[in-house]
Enzyme design. Structure first.
Site, mmCIF file in Angstrom:
data_model
loop_
_atom_site.group_PDB
_atom_site.id
_atom_site.type_symbol
_atom_site.label_atom_id
_atom_site.label_comp_id
_atom_site.label_asym_id
_atom_site.label_seq_id
_atom_site.Cartn_x
_atom_site.Cartn_y
_atom_site.Cartn_z
ATOM 1 N N SER A 38 10.033 -5.894 -9.119
ATOM 2 C CA SER A 38 10.092 -5.601 -7.681
ATOM 3 C C SER A 38 9.702 -6.778 -6.810
ATOM 4 O O SER A 38 10.154 -6.888 -5.667
ATOM 5 C CB SER A 38 9.180 -4.408 -7.367
ATOM 6 O OG SER A 38 7.857 -4.633 -7.839
ATOM 7 N N HIS A 241 3.137 -4.769 -1.988
ATOM 8 C CA HIS A 241 4.231 -5.708 -2.258
ATOM 9 C C HIS A 241 4.378 -6.633 -1.051
ATOM 10 O O HIS A 241 3.976 -6.289 0.055
ATOM 11 C CB HIS A 241 5.549 -4.963 -2.499
ATOM 12 C CG HIS A 241 5.656 -4.355 -3.851
ATOM 13 N ND1 HIS A 241 5.025 -3.181 -4.196
ATOM 14 C CD2 HIS A 241 6.325 -4.763 -4.969
ATOM 15 C CE1 HIS A 241 5.304 -2.889 -5.460
ATOM 16 N NE2 HIS A 241 6.083 -3.834 -5.953
#
Length: 260
Positions: A38, A241
């Site tokens: 990711s 993230h």
């Protein structure tokens, strides 16, 4: 009037000579492949799509847009582990890649469950979970990384392979945050141990290791200008993230400086 005409003619001729002498910008001949999890697919930034949650704001897509490679394969996939590199992503690479980038290993080491444990439990339970992850990194992850890197090398024997690190997620200077200072320090120490192992195995096979900690320094979660998302409810996968700034000013420079 005649003097002006002559002057214009001289200027035009001189400009033509300059343009003819200037070398034309060569089209890129680089075949670029973006592999990984990711942190390479672009989770955390706007524009995610498909089951792999790929975004044009990822560092890989931004590098391709700025450098116009001869070809660009975007194979990175949110949630990927080292086995996915071996079984899915490396086999899907076209032969003859010149440049490969990758982030991998975080999901193998239990990134998501570790963060959830630290969010929902005590400082000591968080620290114990991080230590469990470090044990996996020491004992099991090296073989997993070696297998993934060998699969890439077998498919692209002449490629320059850039292995990017993970950032230290949290700023630890702020007293006010969604996690205690102790938890933030524990998680950062886990990220450091993971990066150290990734560096060791990447360099052992002859890949280029590119550290992103400098680019993310001062921009962790809970800092005044974070390059990473904190706990995010919608969409939940964005939690911890990089945001768009993280990919643009963190990961993209790290790849650019190591791509050639």
């Amino acid at each position: 009037m005649r003097a002006a005409t002559v002057l214009a003619s001289l200027v035009t001729s001189a400009l033509s000579l300059v343009l003819l002498a200037a070398p034309a910008q060569a089209a890129s001949t680089v075949d670029y492949v973006a592999l990984g999890d990711s942190y390479s697919s672009g989770v955390g930034a706007p524009g995610q799509s498909g089951t792999c949650l790929r975004s044009n704001n990822s560092y890989a897509a931004q590098w391709a847009a700025r450098n116009s490679p001869a070809s660009f394969q975007f194979l990175a996939c949110g949630g990927a582990v080292t086995d996915d590199i071996v079984n899915t992503q490396a086999p899907a690479m076209r032969s003859g890649a010149d440049l490969v980038s990758i982030t991998i290993g975080g999901n193998d080491a239990g990134f998501a469950p570790t963060v959830i444990t630290c969010l929902t439990s005590s400082d000591s339970t968080c620290a114990a979970k991080v230590e469990s992850g470090k044990a996996y990194v020491r004992n099991t992850l090296p073989g997993k990384l070696d297998a993934a890197y060998r699969a890439i090398r077998a498919k692209a024997p002449d490629a320059r392979v850039v292995v990017l690190s993970y950032p230290l997620i949290f700023d630890t200077s702020s007293l006010f945050c969604e996690m205690s200072v102790a938890k933030r320090r524990s998680l950062n120490s886990g990220a450091q141990a993971l990066d150290d192992m990734i560096r060791s195995r990447a360099e052992a096979i002859g890949f280029v290791y590119s550290e992103v900690r400098d680019e993310f320094s001062g921009h962790g979660v809970c800092s005044s200008r974070p390059y990473l998302n904190g706990l995010t409810v919608i969409p939940p996968q964005n939690s911890y993230h990089p945001n768009t700034n993280g990919y643009t000013y963190g990961y993209l420079p790290a790849l650019t400086s190591s791509a050639s």
